[in-house]
Design an enzyme around this catalytic site. Structure first.
Site, PDB file in Angstrom:
ATOM      1  CD  GLU A   1      -1.197  -0.444   3.673  1.00  0.00           C
ATOM      2  OE1 GLU A   1      -0.960   0.174   4.728  1.00  0.00           O
ATOM      3  OE2 GLU A   1      -2.165  -1.208   3.525  1.00  0.00           O
ATOM      4  N   PRO A   2       1.662   1.463  -1.043  1.00  0.00           N
ATOM      5  CG  PRO A   2       2.619   1.465  -3.166  1.00  0.00           C
ATOM      6  CD  PRO A   2       1.744   0.648  -2.259  1.00  0.00           C
TER       7      PRO A   2
ATOM      8  CB  CYS B   1      -0.226  35.574  12.245  1.00  0.00           C
ATOM      9  SG  CYS B   1       0.162  36.751  13.549  1.00  0.00           S
ATOM     10  CD  GLU B   2       0.434  30.412  15.219  1.00  0.00           C
ATOM     11  OE1 GLU B   2       1.371  30.245  16.019  1.00  0.00           O
ATOM     12  OE2 GLU B   2      -0.773  30.456  15.543  1.00  0.00           O
TER      13      GLU B   2
ATOM     14  NE  ARG C   1       5.742  15.052   4.647  1.00  0.00           N
ATOM     15  CZ  ARG C   1       7.027  14.792   4.571  1.00  0.00           C
ATOM     16  NH1 ARG C   1       7.847  15.639   3.946  1.00  0.00           N
ATOM     17  NH2 ARG C   1       7.519  13.696   5.091  1.00  0.00           N
TER      18      ARG C   1
ATOM     19  CE1 TYR D   1       4.388  13.346  10.908  1.00  0.00           C
ATOM     20  CE2 TYR D   1       3.998  14.303   8.745  1.00  0.00           C
ATOM     21  CZ  TYR D   1       3.583  13.508   9.798  1.00  0.00           C
ATOM     22  OH  TYR D   1       2.380  12.882   9.733  1.00  0.00           O
TER      23      TYR D   1
ATOM     24  CE1 TYR E   1       0.208  10.480   4.163  1.00  0.00           C
ATOM     25  CE2 TYR E   1       2.347  10.061   3.161  1.00  0.00           C
ATOM     26  CZ  TYR E   1       1.137   9.601   3.647  1.00  0.00           C
ATOM     27  OH  TYR E   1       0.853   8.257   3.594  1.00  0.00           O
TER      28      TYR E   1
END
Length: 399
Positions: free
Chosen positions: A259-260, A328-329, A298, A302, A356
């Site tokens: 399931e790639p 605004c972060e 990401r 991550y 992703y």
């Protein structure tokens, strides 16, 4: 794809923009099927959560892929894109029992990873074929954020719970037609993966009516120059030999399934963003772009690294830049990265933006989600329109 083609697409469709190379997706699919060409029956189920645009789903269906889904909405997207129910597997985690039943009624293969759900489903629907997701307690990747095979994972039924699992199957008389595992993303060591496969083979011996063994995926792709990647060809040789031997001993035909997601679409993706401002502080040169973690989270979520190029000035002198967004972060894409000299208005290209990336985008700060383009047969095809203000208002109700 070449820089000039990407710049032209950014001009034609504006930025920020996601671009996917159809040829790369196809070549990755054929690379995987070629590596396992000596398996009698192979099934590749593309993990829709990586990139769920229906045009991409259609492309993968056309070249022979099945579909791996984790929600009823992904199942519905797959059906809308033309997949038949029997070409879809549904592997949820923590969803309602009602959702599982609804997917089963659609004729889709169910994959269950919870003992209580297994018992409940087997009691109510003993004739519906069910796959069981096993947690082998093996980590084949190096990042605990994206590894799901460790001892404390919320995913899968522990291999140590096999006696309880078998008791449920016997008591309910349910039909188990598949066994599944997934150790997590970024497989670094093939031997560790093969060790986990042996655990799955052992688990499979407890069931006499299996149609397939699903080995998950998590194959690592390179994110930067010199980066390591899963050796698919070596894995193909070693796992094929072991699988064929097991299938011969098992006594009935077995399908080998994967399931790639990332493996098929990551390297095919490019994210294009325009530089709004170049800002020099006492110690840093910032390149601020017309995007943020609302479009590509990401690197912040991550800690992942996406290679960044200035495709407007690809041969310029390299300088050190910290690339940041307009949210605004603190939304830093890269710290002190060497990039060809940047000026305002330049287009930056983020590599490995197929998996992703758009699928995790949001409307934070009330920003629009970007457009998506499929590069196919030498031209860009719009496969998702850029959002508008009307999209932000949709489903909201004034008092």
């Amino acid at each position: 794809m070449h820089s000039k083609e990407l710049v032209a697409l950014a001009t034609q469709f504006e930025s920020p923009l996601y671009v996917y190379d159809a040829e790369k997706i196809q070549s990755q699919y054929h690379r995987l099927t070629s590596a396992f060409s000596k398996v009698k029956t192979l099934r590749i189920n593309y993990a829709a959560k990586a990139l769920s645009n229906i045009a991409v789903l259609q492309l993968l269906k056309k070249i022979g892929s099945g579909l791996d889904t984790v929600s009823i909405q992904e199942v519905q997207l797959g059906l809308h894109a033309g997949f038949t129910p029997d070409s879809i597997i549904y592997t949820p985690n923590g969803v309602s029992f009602e959702e599982i039943e609804a997917v089963a009624r659609l004729g889709v293969q169910i994959n269950i990873d919870n003992l209580s759900v297994l018992e409940h489903f087997g009691t109510k629907h003993p004739t519906v074929p069910v796959c069981i997701r096993i947690n082998p307690h093996v980590m084949a990747g190096g990042n605990t954020n994206i590894s799901v095979g460790h001892i404390d994972s919320k995913f899968g039924i522990s291999i140590h719970q096999m006696p309880h699992l078998l008791r449920i199957v016997e008591n309910t008389g349910m039909h188990i037609n598949g066994i599944h595992m997934h150790t997590g993303s970024d497989i670094l060591d093939i031997e560790v993966f093969l060790y986990a496969a042996e655990i799955l083979f052992e688990a499979a011996t407890h069931f006499k009516t299996l149609d397939f063994l699903d080995f998950g995926s998590g194959f690592k792709v390179p994110y930067k120059k010199g980066d390591i990647e899963t050796n698919i060809e070596e894995l193909g040789k070693k796992l094929t030999k072991r699988f064929n031997a097991f299938a011969a001993a098992y006594g009935r035909p077995l399908t080998l399934a994967f399931e790639p997601g990332k493996f098929l679409v990551s390297e095919a993706g490019f994210f294009l963003a325009k530089v709004n401002v170049v800002k020099q502080t006492t110690s840093t040169v910032f390149a601020g772009i017309d995007s943020g973690f609302n479009h590509l989270i990401r690197p912040m979520f991550y800690g992942s690294q996406h290679h960044i190029e200035n495709i407007s000035n690809p041969k310029g002198k390299e300088r050190f830049y910290t690339v940041v967004g307009y949210i605004c972060e603190t939304d830093t894409f890269a710290n002190n990265r060497q990039i060809s000299e940047i000026k305002e208005g330049d287009i930056l290209c983020f590599r490995n933006a197929g998996a992703y990336c758009f699928s995790m985008a949001s409307n934070y700060n009330s920003r629009y989600k970007p457009a998506e383009v499929l590069w196919k047969d030498g031209k860009g095809i719009l496969i998702r329109a850029r959002e508008t203000f009307e999209d932000l208002l949709k489903n909201q109700i004034l008092l």
